[in-house]
Design a protein around this motif. Structure first.
Motif, PDB file in Angstrom:
ATOM      1  N   TYR A 236       0.880  -1.290  -0.035  1.00  0.00           N
ATOM      2  CA  TYR A 236       0.054  -0.025   0.075  1.00  0.00           C
ATOM      3  C   TYR A 236       0.838   1.254   0.062  1.00  0.00           C
ATOM      4  CZ  TYR A 236      -3.787   3.424   0.901  1.00  0.00           C
ATOM      5  OH  TYR A 236      -4.599   4.281   0.824  1.00  0.00           O
TER       6      TYR A 236
ATOM      7  N   SER B 100       9.708  -2.118  13.220  1.00  0.00           N
ATOM      8  CA  SER B 100      10.758  -2.388  14.290  1.00  0.00           C
ATOM      9  C   SER B 100      10.944  -1.423  15.535  1.00  0.00           C
ATOM     10  CB  SER B 100      12.301  -2.187  13.462  1.00  0.00           C
ATOM     11  OG  SER B 100      12.351  -3.316  12.604  1.00  0.00           O
ATOM     12  N   SER B 101       9.762  -0.606  15.698  1.00  0.00           N
ATOM     13  CA  SER B 101       9.606   0.386  16.686  1.00  0.00           C
ATOM     14  C   SER B 101       9.279  -0.533  17.968  1.00  0.00           C
ATOM     15  CB  SER B 101       8.753   1.578  16.585  1.00  0.00           C
ATOM     16  OG  SER B 101       7.419   0.840  16.142  1.00  0.00           O
TER      17      SER B 101
ATOM     18  N   TYR C 141      -0.373   3.255  16.370  1.00  0.00           N
ATOM     19  CA  TYR C 141      -0.186   1.991  16.794  1.00  0.00           C
ATOM     20  C   TYR C 141      -1.375   1.604  17.989  1.00  0.00           C
ATOM     21  CZ  TYR C 141       4.098   0.678  14.525  1.00  0.00           C
ATOM     22  OH  TYR C 141       4.955   0.058  13.652  1.00  0.00           O
TER      23      TYR C 141
ATOM     24  N   VAL D 243      11.306   3.472  12.412  1.00  0.00           N
ATOM     25  CA  VAL D 243      12.327   2.826  13.158  1.00  0.00           C
ATOM     26  C   VAL D 243      13.103   1.749  12.137  1.00  0.00           C
ATOM     27  CG1 VAL D 243      13.356   1.556  15.182  1.00  0.00           C
ATOM     28  CG2 VAL D 243      11.748   3.493  15.399  1.00  0.00           C
ATOM     29  N   GLY D 244      12.368   0.956  11.531  1.00  0.00           N
ATOM     30  CA  GLY D 244      12.913  -0.126  10.505  1.00  0.00           C
ATOM     31  C   GLY D 244      14.062   0.476   9.766  1.00  0.00           C
TER      32      GLY D 244
ATOM     33  N   ARG E 230      -3.512   0.093   5.803  1.00  0.00           N
ATOM     34  CA  ARG E 230      -3.413   1.193   6.709  1.00  0.00           C
ATOM     35  C   ARG E 230      -4.788   1.539   7.137  1.00  0.00           C
ATOM     36  NH1 ARG E 230       0.169   5.348   3.252  1.00  0.00           N
ATOM     37  NH2 ARG E 230       2.101   4.220   2.962  1.00  0.00           N
TER      38      ARG E 230
ATOM     39  N   GLY F  79       1.994   2.947   9.769  1.00  0.00           N
ATOM     40  CA  GLY F  79       2.346   4.158   9.107  1.00  0.00           C
ATOM     41  C   GLY F  79       3.630   4.599   9.872  1.00  0.00           C
TER      42      GLY F  79
ATOM     43  N   LYS G 145       2.445   8.794  15.728  1.00  0.00           N
ATOM     44  CA  LYS G 145       2.628   7.457  15.306  1.00  0.00           C
ATOM     45  C   LYS G 145       2.437   6.485  16.409  1.00  0.00           C
ATOM     46  CE  LYS G 145       6.773   4.789  14.917  1.00  0.00           C
ATOM     47  NZ  LYS G 145       8.008   4.503  14.322  1.00  0.00           N
TER      48      LYS G 145
END
Ligand SMILES: Cc1cc2nc3c(=O)[nH]c(=O)nc-3n(C[C@H](O)[C@H](O)[C@H](O)COP(=O)(O)O)c2cc1C
Length: 366
Positions: free
Chosen positions: A49, A177-178, A127, A271-272, A77, A108, A123
């Motif tokens: 997406y 990865s956060s 989540y 973070v990723g 999303r 996102g 962010k």
């Protein structure tokens, strides 16, 4: 020990090496690509997406109608579709495909990208919203009993869903990865998606995810999905030569402002990608055949870590990750269709043979 392979769906011949400006869908290419994945033994295909790109559900329905076995991963999303509507849309496609749908949630990673479609949550809030979203979908798929929901992000009364997934649910995947990603994905997801990091870092991330699963009181834990961009050739030498040609093309296109990561692009917010860029600073080659200049050349936009080598070198690298516990292997190239076919011909069989050898070796020692 088993493993399954994930590709990504392309709707036209445009590639990162030869990008076509504003490409439209080439229906024949889309079907040919999807059928090739089916024919060459891939197990899943991700329909990504992006705020400026094609609708994953209609692409997914087309892939389902033209394939037999491949499972369809719909990237979703939460800000783009109300959860009760998503519950029905995913279950509808699951029935149409006779139980072959997976949903991959994107909280996102970029405020700028989210704002393009009216999403101004932070962010962290994105989540939290995702957590409510997954609870609503699971409840909607569980039974057609009407239910109310009174959350911080969603409130509704007496919603009843008559459209049920073929196998009672649709597998839920979360990527990132956060800390928030680990918490939400670890506690709620069936699958957790990661980008290609060295073995040690991947092990750390897997441990974080499993810790969150335990903390949430789960008896099971998410399957682990890792993502690479293999650059394969008959020999390692030939593959490295090819890798440098790919890198030159990526850098040329970036200098020309082609592609999605212009030289002026700000550092990524998610973070990723930040982790990948940090790892890239430590050296070009990591572990057996991981290669990071492709990460830097694309500002770590999405899946960008290359694996370079002969089919055996790449298969051995993939088996290293399977030994770590990652049994979902996402591989896509830079020459989309031709690479997918090469992987199907040369890499998937070698990995599967390696797994068979391992199983036999284990049986012998048992
Ligand atoms: C395997 C995988 C696939 C992803 N697919 C998409 C995608 O299709 N579209 C997108 O916007 N983000 C995609 N992402 C990005 C994340 O889902 C995520 O929203 C973002 O990177 C948040 O990251 P963070 O929690 O690491 O900061 C993907 C991430 C992973 C690991």
């Amino acid at each position: 020990m088993s493993a399954e392979f994930i590709s990504i769906t392309f709707t036209n011949p445009s590639t990162e090496l030869n990008p076509v400006p504003q490409p439209s869908i080439d229906p024949k290419f889309l079907v040919r690509y999807a059928r090739s994945l089916d024919d060459y033994g891939f197990n899943y295909t991700l329909i990504p997406y992006d705020s400026s790109s094609f609708d994953p559900f209609t692409i997914g329905a087309t892939v389902a109608a033209n394939t037999k076995n491949i499972k369809i991963i719909i990237a979703l999303r939460p800000n783009t579709i109300y959860p009760t509507v998503a519950a029905k849309a995913l279950a509808t496609l699951d029935q149409l495909s006779e139980g072959r749908v997976v949903v991959h949630f994107i909280a996102g990673g970029s405020d700028v990208e989210q704002a393009r479609e009216g999403d101004f949550l932070t962010k962290e809030q994105r989540y939290e919203r995702l957590e409510e979203y997954i609870h609503i979908l699971r409840r909607a798929w569980q039974s057609s009993e009407p239910f109310d929901f009174d959350g911080r992000y969603y409130q509704f009364k007496q919603f009843s869903n008559q459209v049920r997934p073929v196998n009672g649910t649709v597998p839920v995947s979360v990527g990132g990865s956060s800390d928030e990603a680990y918490r939400i994905g670890g506690s709620l997801a069936d699958i957790f998606g990661l980008w290609g990091e060295p073995l040690a870092e991947t092990k750390d991330q897997i441990d974080r995810i499993y810790t969150e699963a335990k903390r949430a009181g789960r008896k099971d834990r998410p399957r682990i999905w890792v993502t690479f961009r293999p650059i394969v050739a008959e020999t390692d030498e030939l593959a490295w030569a090819k890798a440098h040609r790919v890198l030159d093309a990526l850098n040329e296109n970036r200098a020309k402002g082609l592609g999605k990561a212009p030289v002026s692009a700000p550092p990524p917010q998610n973070v990723g990608s930040q982790r990948l860029l940090e790892i890239a600073k430590r050296g070009e080659v990591q572990d057996r055949a991981l290669w990071y200049p492709t990460v830097t050349a694309t500002n770590a936009r999405g899946a960008s870590t290359a694996l370079v080598g002969s089919p055996q070198t790449i298969a051995d690298s993939i088996l290293d990750y399977i030994d770590l516990g990652a049994d979902l292997i996402s591989i896509r190239g830079y020459d989309n269709l031709n690479d997918a076919i090469d992987y199907g011909r040369y890499i998937l069989p070698l990995v599967r043979a390696g797994l068979k050898e391992r199983a036999e070796a284990q049986r012998d020692v048992a």
